[in-house]
Motif scaffolding. Structure first.
Motif, PDB file in Angstrom:
ATOM      1  N   ARG A   1     143.267 -50.382  74.687  1.00 56.04           N
ATOM      2  CA  ARG A   1     142.365 -51.469  74.302  1.00 56.04           C
ATOM      3  C   ARG A   1     142.440 -52.620  75.298  1.00 56.04           C
TER       4      ARG A   1
ATOM      5  N   MET B   1     145.651 -57.202  69.520  1.00 60.98           N
ATOM      6  CA  MET B   1     145.400 -55.786  69.814  1.00 60.98           C
ATOM      7  C   MET B   1     146.605 -54.932  69.455  1.00 60.98           C
TER       8      MET B   1
ATOM      9  N   ARG C   1     145.355 -56.414  78.134  1.00 60.88           N
ATOM     10  CA  ARG C   1     145.287 -54.946  78.066  1.00 60.88           C
ATOM     11  C   ARG C   1     146.546 -54.362  77.415  1.00 60.88           C
TER      12      ARG C   1
ATOM     13  N   ARG D   1     140.684 -56.825  75.995  1.00 62.79           N
ATOM     14  CA  ARG D   1     139.846 -57.940  75.526  1.00 62.79           C
ATOM     15  C   ARG D   1     139.744 -58.968  76.638  1.00 62.79           C
TER      16      ARG D   1
ATOM     17  N   THR E   1     148.061 -60.528  73.884  1.00 58.93           N
ATOM     18  CA  THR E   1     147.958 -59.112  73.492  1.00 58.93           C
ATOM     19  C   THR E   1     148.337 -58.870  72.027  1.00 58.93           C
TER      20      THR E   1
ATOM     21  N   THR F   1     142.108 -60.727  81.361  1.00 60.35           N
ATOM     22  CA  THR F   1     141.760 -59.635  80.457  1.00 60.35           C
ATOM     23  C   THR F   1     143.045 -59.047  79.898  1.00 60.35           C
TER      24      THR F   1
ATOM     25  N   PRO G   1     134.257 -57.710  77.773  1.00 59.69           N
ATOM     26  CA  PRO G   1     134.907 -58.586  76.802  1.00 59.69           C
ATOM     27  C   PRO G   1     135.823 -57.827  75.844  1.00 59.69           C
ATOM     28  N   VAL G   2     135.348 -56.683  75.339  1.00 65.77           N
ATOM     29  CA  VAL G   2     136.159 -55.878  74.427  1.00 65.77           C
ATOM     30  C   VAL G   2     135.923 -54.406  74.731  1.00 65.77           C
ATOM     31  N   SER G   3     136.997 -53.634  74.836  1.00 66.70           N
ATOM     32  CA  SER G   3     136.856 -52.189  75.010  1.00 66.70           C
ATOM     33  C   SER G   3     137.997 -51.490  74.293  1.00 66.70           C
TER      34      SER G   3
END
Length: 203
Positions: free
Chosen positions: A178, A189, A155, A180, A186, A153, A18-20
């Motif tokens: 990043r 982020m 990115r 999500r 986007t 996702t 989900p989030v990185s």
């Protein structure tokens, strides 16, 4: 078969976190990132590599520049385009590399999710001629239909390199990556990446 499909889909969603976020940074500890009113944008390079099932944002460069201008403006710093020979340049200059900007999309078939929950209800009871309210818990099974579609996702992967233009020495570099899951936008982020970068070189 339905259980297998649901299991595979759950695995895909787990892999698509989900989030990185990941950041690799170099900052010259001896360099004085003191006050300055101007900085030079040396260039924005789009070096995205083609990838299956990835949608690149064709307006990535303009969005990155817009967010950077906004972040520097909040610090009362103006951003100048690359100047020509013989023109006095600001103390610092930076460039940007765009490695990833857009979103992954994974197709999934329609599936039914079984959700087991507990529902609390209140009931009135009589005991020895007195009425009172009692709360009891009842197990409830619900079936949620998920239509077929894409799981997105968002990115963003950017690199910023800052040089002292008087010495051509690299004094700062950061690569900020990043992601999500569950969305394709986007902008949030990107705003945080640019804001973190500007804050780190303006204090």
């Amino acid at each position: 078969m339905k259980k297998i499909c649901a299991l595979l889909l759950s695995l895909i969603f787990l892999l698509a976190l989900p989030v990185s976020a990941e950041k690799v940074k170099f900052k010259d500890k001896k360099y004085d990132f003191g006050k300055y009113s101007k900085i030079q944008l040396m260039g924005i390079a789009d070096v995205q590599i083609d990838k299956t099932d990835f949608e690149f944002d064709s307006s990535a460069e303009s969005k990155v520049k817009m967010h950077l201008l906004s972040a520097f403006n909040k610090k009362d710093i103006s951003v100048e385009d690359k100047t020509g020979e013989g023109v006095i340049t600001p103390k610092l200059g930076f460039d940007v590399k765009i490695y990833v900007f857009g979103n992954d999309k994974i197709w999934h078939d329609a599936w039914v999710e079984t959700v087991n929950t507990t529902k609390n209800i209140q009931v009135d009871e009589d005991r020895n001629g007195r009425k009172y309210t009692k709360t009891i818990s009842i197990p409830v099974t619900e079936y949620v239909n998920h239509p077929a579609g894409y799981y997105y996702t968002a990115r963003v992967d950017l690199e910023f390199n800052v040089k002292d233009l008087r010495t051509d020495k690299l004094v700062y570099s950061v690569r900020d990556t990043r992601a999500r899951g569950g969305e394709s936008d986007t902008s949030g982020m990107l705003g945080r990446i640019c804001g973190d970068f500007v804050s780190d070189i303006t204090h």
